[in-house]
Design a protein around this motif. Structure first.
Motif, mmCIF file in Angstrom:
data_model
loop_
_atom_site.group_PDB
_atom_site.id
_atom_site.type_symbol
_atom_site.label_atom_id
_atom_site.label_comp_id
_atom_site.label_asym_id
_atom_site.label_seq_id
_atom_site.Cartn_x
_atom_site.Cartn_y
_atom_site.Cartn_z
ATOM 1 N N GLN A 1 0.834 -1.203 0.000
ATOM 2 C CA GLN A 1 0.000 0.000 0.000
ATOM 3 C C GLN A 1 0.869 1.253 0.000
ATOM 4 O O GLN A 1 0.615 2.206 -0.755
ATOM 5 C CB GLN A 1 -0.917 -0.008 1.223
ATOM 6 C CG GLN A 1 -1.993 -1.072 1.191
ATOM 7 C CD GLN A 1 -2.616 -1.302 2.548
ATOM 8 O OE1 GLN A 1 -2.465 -0.503 3.469
ATOM 9 N NE2 GLN A 1 -3.323 -2.415 2.703
ATOM 10 N N ALA A 2 1.891 1.256 0.845
ATOM 11 C CA ALA A 2 2.761 2.426 0.938
ATOM 12 C C ALA A 2 3.488 2.674 -0.380
ATOM 13 O O ALA A 2 3.600 3.824 -0.844
ATOM 14 C CB ALA A 2 3.766 2.239 2.073
ATOM 15 N N ARG A 3 3.980 1.608 -0.998
ATOM 16 C CA ARG A 3 4.684 1.756 -2.271
ATOM 17 C C ARG A 3 3.727 2.242 -3.359
ATOM 18 O O ARG A 3 4.066 3.113 -4.175
ATOM 19 C CB ARG A 3 5.313 0.427 -2.670
ATOM 20 C CG ARG A 3 6.000 0.427 -4.039
ATOM 21 C CD ARG A 3 7.152 1.423 -4.099
ATOM 22 N NE ARG A 3 7.729 1.477 -5.428
ATOM 23 C CZ ARG A 3 8.739 0.708 -5.822
ATOM 24 N NH1 ARG A 3 9.277 -0.161 -4.980
ATOM 25 N NH2 ARG A 3 9.219 0.811 -7.036
ATOM 26 N N VAL B 1 -10.060 2.595 -3.471
ATOM 27 C CA VAL B 1 -8.898 3.312 -3.987
ATOM 28 C C VAL B 1 -9.442 4.293 -5.015
ATOM 29 O O VAL B 1 -10.222 3.906 -5.898
ATOM 30 C CB VAL B 1 -7.885 2.351 -4.637
ATOM 31 C CG1 VAL B 1 -6.669 3.126 -5.132
ATOM 32 C CG2 VAL B 1 -7.464 1.256 -3.654
ATOM 33 N N TYR B 2 -9.069 5.562 -4.917
ATOM 34 C CA TYR B 2 -9.685 6.568 -5.768
ATOM 35 C C TYR B 2 -8.758 7.778 -5.873
ATOM 36 O O TYR B 2 -7.703 7.833 -5.240
ATOM 37 C CB TYR B 2 -11.034 7.008 -5.185
ATOM 38 C CG TYR B 2 -10.937 7.641 -3.811
ATOM 39 C CD1 TYR B 2 -10.922 9.022 -3.652
ATOM 40 C CD2 TYR B 2 -10.825 6.846 -2.663
ATOM 41 C CE1 TYR B 2 -10.808 9.603 -2.392
ATOM 42 C CE2 TYR B 2 -10.718 7.413 -1.408
ATOM 43 C CZ TYR B 2 -10.706 8.791 -1.279
ATOM 44 O OH TYR B 2 -10.575 9.348 -0.032
ATOM 45 N N GLY B 3 -9.190 8.766 -6.672
ATOM 46 C CA GLY B 3 -8.390 9.977 -6.853
ATOM 47 C C GLY B 3 -7.950 10.071 -8.290
ATOM 48 O O GLY B 3 -8.746 9.877 -9.221
ATOM 49 N N ARG B 4 -6.700 10.335 -8.522
ATOM 50 C CA ARG B 4 -6.168 10.373 -9.875
ATOM 51 C C ARG B 4 -6.154 8.972 -10.471
ATOM 52 O O ARG B 4 -6.178 7.974 -9.762
ATOM 53 C CB ARG B 4 -4.758 10.973 -9.874
ATOM 54 C CG ARG B 4 -4.706 12.409 -9.361
ATOM 55 C CD ARG B 4 -3.338 13.018 -9.550
ATOM 56 N NE ARG B 4 -2.995 13.115 -10.978
ATOM 57 C CZ ARG B 4 -1.867 13.663 -11.425
ATOM 58 N NH1 ARG B 4 -0.971 14.129 -10.562
ATOM 59 N NH2 ARG B 4 -1.622 13.723 -12.715
ATOM 60 N N GLY C 1 -9.409 -1.158 9.374
ATOM 61 C CA GLY C 1 -8.187 -1.859 8.989
ATOM 62 C C GLY C 1 -8.253 -2.510 7.623
ATOM 63 O O GLY C 1 -7.309 -3.189 7.222
ATOM 64 N N ARG C 2 -9.347 -2.291 6.868
ATOM 65 C CA ARG C 2 -9.489 -2.886 5.548
ATOM 66 C C ARG C 2 -9.633 -1.779 4.507
ATOM 67 O O ARG C 2 -10.366 -0.828 4.703
ATOM 68 C CB ARG C 2 -10.707 -3.831 5.498
ATOM 69 C CG ARG C 2 -10.613 -4.979 6.484
ATOM 70 C CD ARG C 2 -11.918 -5.761 6.559
ATOM 71 N NE ARG C 2 -12.245 -6.368 5.288
ATOM 72 C CZ ARG C 2 -13.360 -6.137 4.609
ATOM 73 N NH1 ARG C 2 -14.256 -5.293 5.072
ATOM 74 N NH2 ARG C 2 -13.589 -6.745 3.457
ATOM 75 N N ILE C 3 -8.948 -1.923 3.378
ATOM 76 C CA ILE C 3 -9.052 -0.963 2.294
ATOM 77 C C ILE C 3 -10.320 -1.263 1.508
ATOM 78 O O ILE C 3 -10.443 -2.317 0.885
ATOM 79 C CB ILE C 3 -7.824 -1.022 1.367
ATOM 80 C CG1 ILE C 3 -6.535 -0.759 2.163
ATOM 81 C CG2 ILE C 3 -7.970 -0.022 0.230
ATOM 82 C CD1 ILE C 3 -6.481 0.593 2.818
ATOM 83 N N MET D 1 -6.694 6.121 -0.445
ATOM 84 C CA MET D 1 -7.336 4.884 -0.044
ATOM 85 C C MET D 1 -8.284 5.149 1.110
ATOM 86 O O MET D 1 -7.940 5.882 2.036
ATOM 87 C CB MET D 1 -6.305 3.837 0.389
ATOM 88 C CG MET D 1 -5.379 3.375 -0.700
ATOM 89 S SD MET D 1 -4.187 2.126 -0.093
ATOM 90 C CE MET D 1 -3.271 1.809 -1.617
ATOM 91 N N LEU D 2 -9.466 4.574 1.037
ATOM 92 C CA LEU D 2 -10.424 4.648 2.129
ATOM 93 C C LEU D 2 -10.290 3.375 2.954
ATOM 94 O O LEU D 2 -10.580 2.280 2.465
ATOM 95 C CB LEU D 2 -11.850 4.779 1.595
ATOM 96 C CG LEU D 2 -12.961 4.727 2.662
ATOM 97 C CD1 LEU D 2 -12.848 5.917 3.615
ATOM 98 C CD2 LEU D 2 -14.335 4.695 2.001
#
Length: 265
Positions: free
Chosen positions: A42-44, A64-67, A59-61, A54-55
């Motif tokens: 996730q960090a990478r 994933v959104y945005g650009r 503790g669970r993703i 990430m929303l």
């Protein structure tokens, strides 16, 4: 030490990396070929994709959104590229994600949001499996904009990190003989069961449980219907919910779960 290996190498499930000359994606692995833990991935991913968010709920993703964060020669190609490279955001190997949607015909591509007779987006749907058995209520929905290069703009997921769990080969297709009795113990001596199948139980929604092979069925008592899951090996009750809904939310009960947070689409 962790290193990054570049495609094209075939995925473990036989997928071939999408053909996109001039674009090199990376998959995070360590020197032993083991995929890194989901937190590191996730960090990478966020570092490599500025503007993407990430929303996280409990503790669970969940999103994933945005650009935009993937491209390809088609909606499927763009989605496959993301799955091959980044499924480990959820701690899930790409090989466990099967291109199959929640629709009766199993299609995994669905036009979405029409404008002037043309869909603005394509939904690309995946279901999580392990050893050919579906993970209960699992899904990965990827929203691809129907523009040149087919940018991926949203990932919505309910996926389960199964760790090294494997389905015992001698248990596949072998449902517990006591399934009907489990149903009658739970709901009454006159109920009947229908539509039995095997799934992997690892919790539901914001609840998490240790993965195990489960028998799923519909329990019927006149006009009343329930969904029931029990352990395939022991017959232990795991989860049930009413399938009769009168404008409210469906209520469910589960055994052996930890509530980590609740989110809804």
């Amino acid at each position: 030490a962790p290193t990054a290996f570049t495609l094209p190498v075939p995925a473990q499930d036989g997928r071939q990396p999408p053909n996109n000359p001039g674009h090199i994606d990376q998959i995070e692995e360590n020197a032993g070929g083991q995929v890194l833990d989901s937190v590191a991935v996730q960090a990478r991913f966020l570092a490599d994709n500025p503007g993407v968010e990430m929303l996280e709920i409990g503790g669970r993703i969940e999103r994933v959104y945005g650009r935009t964060f993937s491209h390809g020669q088609s909606p499927h190609d763009s989605a496959e590229r993301f799955v091959l490279n980044h499924a480990q955001i959820w701690g899930v190997p790409a090989a466990d994600l099967v291109a199959r949607g929640p629709f009766e015909d199993g299609r995994h591509l669905q036009p979405i949001m029409f404008e002037n007779g043309q869909p603005k987006f394509t939904g690309v749907y995946y279901t999580q499996e392990r050893d050919g058995v579906e993970v209960f209520r699992s899904r990965l929905t990827l929203l691809v904009r129907n523009d040149p290069n087919h940018p991926l703009v949203l990932a919505s997921a309910d996926l389960r990190n199964l760790g090294d769990f494997q389905v015992a080969a001698d248990m596949v297709g072998k449902m517990n003989d006591g399934l009907l009795q489990v149903a009658r113990n739970r709901f009454g001596a006159t109920v009947q069961i229908a539509n039995p199948r095997q799934v992997i139980w690892a919790g539901v929604e914001g609840q998490q449980a240790a993965p195990r092979l489960a028998d799923e069925c519909m329990v019927i008592d006149g006009a009343n219907k329930w969904l029931l899951l029990s352990d395939s090996a022991t017959g232990e009750w795991l989860y049930d919910e009413s399938l009769i809904c009168f404008g409210g939310s469906v209520s469910g009960n589960a055994a052996g779960v930890a509530t980590q947070g609740i989110g809804a689409d």
